[in-house]
Design an enzyme around this catalytic site. Structure first.
Site, mmCIF file in Angstrom:
data_model
loop_
_atom_site.group_PDB
_atom_site.id
_atom_site.type_symbol
_atom_site.label_atom_id
_atom_site.label_comp_id
_atom_site.label_asym_id
_atom_site.label_seq_id
_atom_site.Cartn_x
_atom_site.Cartn_y
_atom_site.Cartn_z
ATOM 1 N N GLY A 85 -27.237 -42.767 9.189
ATOM 2 C CA GLY A 85 -27.785 -43.194 10.472
ATOM 3 C C GLY A 85 -28.447 -44.557 10.472
ATOM 4 O O GLY A 85 -29.239 -44.856 11.365
ATOM 5 N N LYS A 86 -28.120 -45.403 9.502
ATOM 6 C CA LYS A 86 -28.729 -46.730 9.434
ATOM 7 C C LYS A 86 -28.435 -47.543 10.703
ATOM 8 O O LYS A 86 -29.353 -48.087 11.317
ATOM 9 C CB LYS A 86 -28.215 -47.487 8.201
ATOM 10 C CG LYS A 86 -28.590 -46.836 6.876
ATOM 11 C CD LYS A 86 -28.037 -47.575 5.685
ATOM 12 C CE LYS A 86 -26.532 -47.560 5.582
ATOM 13 N NZ LYS A 86 -25.917 -46.248 5.379
ATOM 14 N N SER A 107 -24.150 -43.495 3.023
ATOM 15 C CA SER A 107 -23.174 -43.699 4.086
ATOM 16 C C SER A 107 -23.245 -42.541 5.075
ATOM 17 O O SER A 107 -23.285 -41.376 4.682
ATOM 18 C CB SER A 107 -21.777 -43.791 3.468
ATOM 19 O OG SER A 107 -20.833 -44.063 4.464
ATOM 20 N N HIS A 165 -25.988 -52.606 0.917
ATOM 21 C CA HIS A 165 -25.495 -51.800 2.037
ATOM 22 C C HIS A 165 -26.708 -51.290 2.803
ATOM 23 O O HIS A 165 -27.381 -50.363 2.357
ATOM 24 C CB HIS A 165 -24.640 -50.650 1.511
ATOM 25 C CG HIS A 165 -24.051 -49.803 2.588
ATOM 26 N ND1 HIS A 165 -23.052 -50.252 3.413
ATOM 27 C CD2 HIS A 165 -24.331 -48.543 2.981
ATOM 28 C CE1 HIS A 165 -22.738 -49.295 4.273
ATOM 29 N NE2 HIS A 165 -23.498 -48.250 4.028
#
Length: 143
Positions: A31-32, A28, A11
């Site tokens: 801010g990816k 989760s 992920h």
């Protein structure tokens, strides 16, 4: 401190610029995708968002988009956006948006992926992180 990052399906988000790939990891909602979009806005190309396949390469780890979601990136509160994408990229730098860097001029932190040791930036709450990472992608970091 060393951070181990798994191979296989992970992920994360990855972007590349002139063969220099940045793997963006974090919890989760950290801010990816947002950092990926910001780097793309500066000229980087998407490798993959949300799910990436990470494999061992000869000189560095390699990231590839998950086939069922290649060429798309989530823009929170906007929707799913189409994007040109690279089918794979070397991973040269890791940014971890879950960890905060306490030092103004930090020491080198390391991450290990598929037996390769890479630098990792602890990027949580760093204003304008996208500009710093983009500059690193273009010209490197002085040690």
């Amino acid at each position: 401190m060393s951070n181990e990052i798994a191979t296989g399906l992970v992920h994360a988000t990855c972007v590349t610029l002139n063969g220099f790939g940045v793997l963006i990891v974090g919890t989760s909602g950290s801010g990816k995708s947002q950092l990926g979009l910001a780097l793309m806005g500066l000229g980087a190309e998407l490798v993959g968002d949300d799910q990436l396949e990470i494999i061992a390469g000869n000189r560095c780890p390699i990231a590839m988009p998950a086939p069922n979601i290649q060429g798309i990136i989530e823009a929170r509160n906007v929707g799913i956006l189409n994007a040109k994408f690279a089918p794979q990229s070397a991973i040269n730098l890791v940014v971890d948006l879950s960890q905060r860097e306490p030092d103004r001029l930090p020491r080198q932190h390391k991450a290990v992926i598929a037996g390769h040791t890479l630098e990792i930036v602890f990027g949580r709450d760093i204003p304008n992180l996208h500009f710093a990472v983009y500059q690193w992608m273009q010209a490197g970091r002085r040690h």
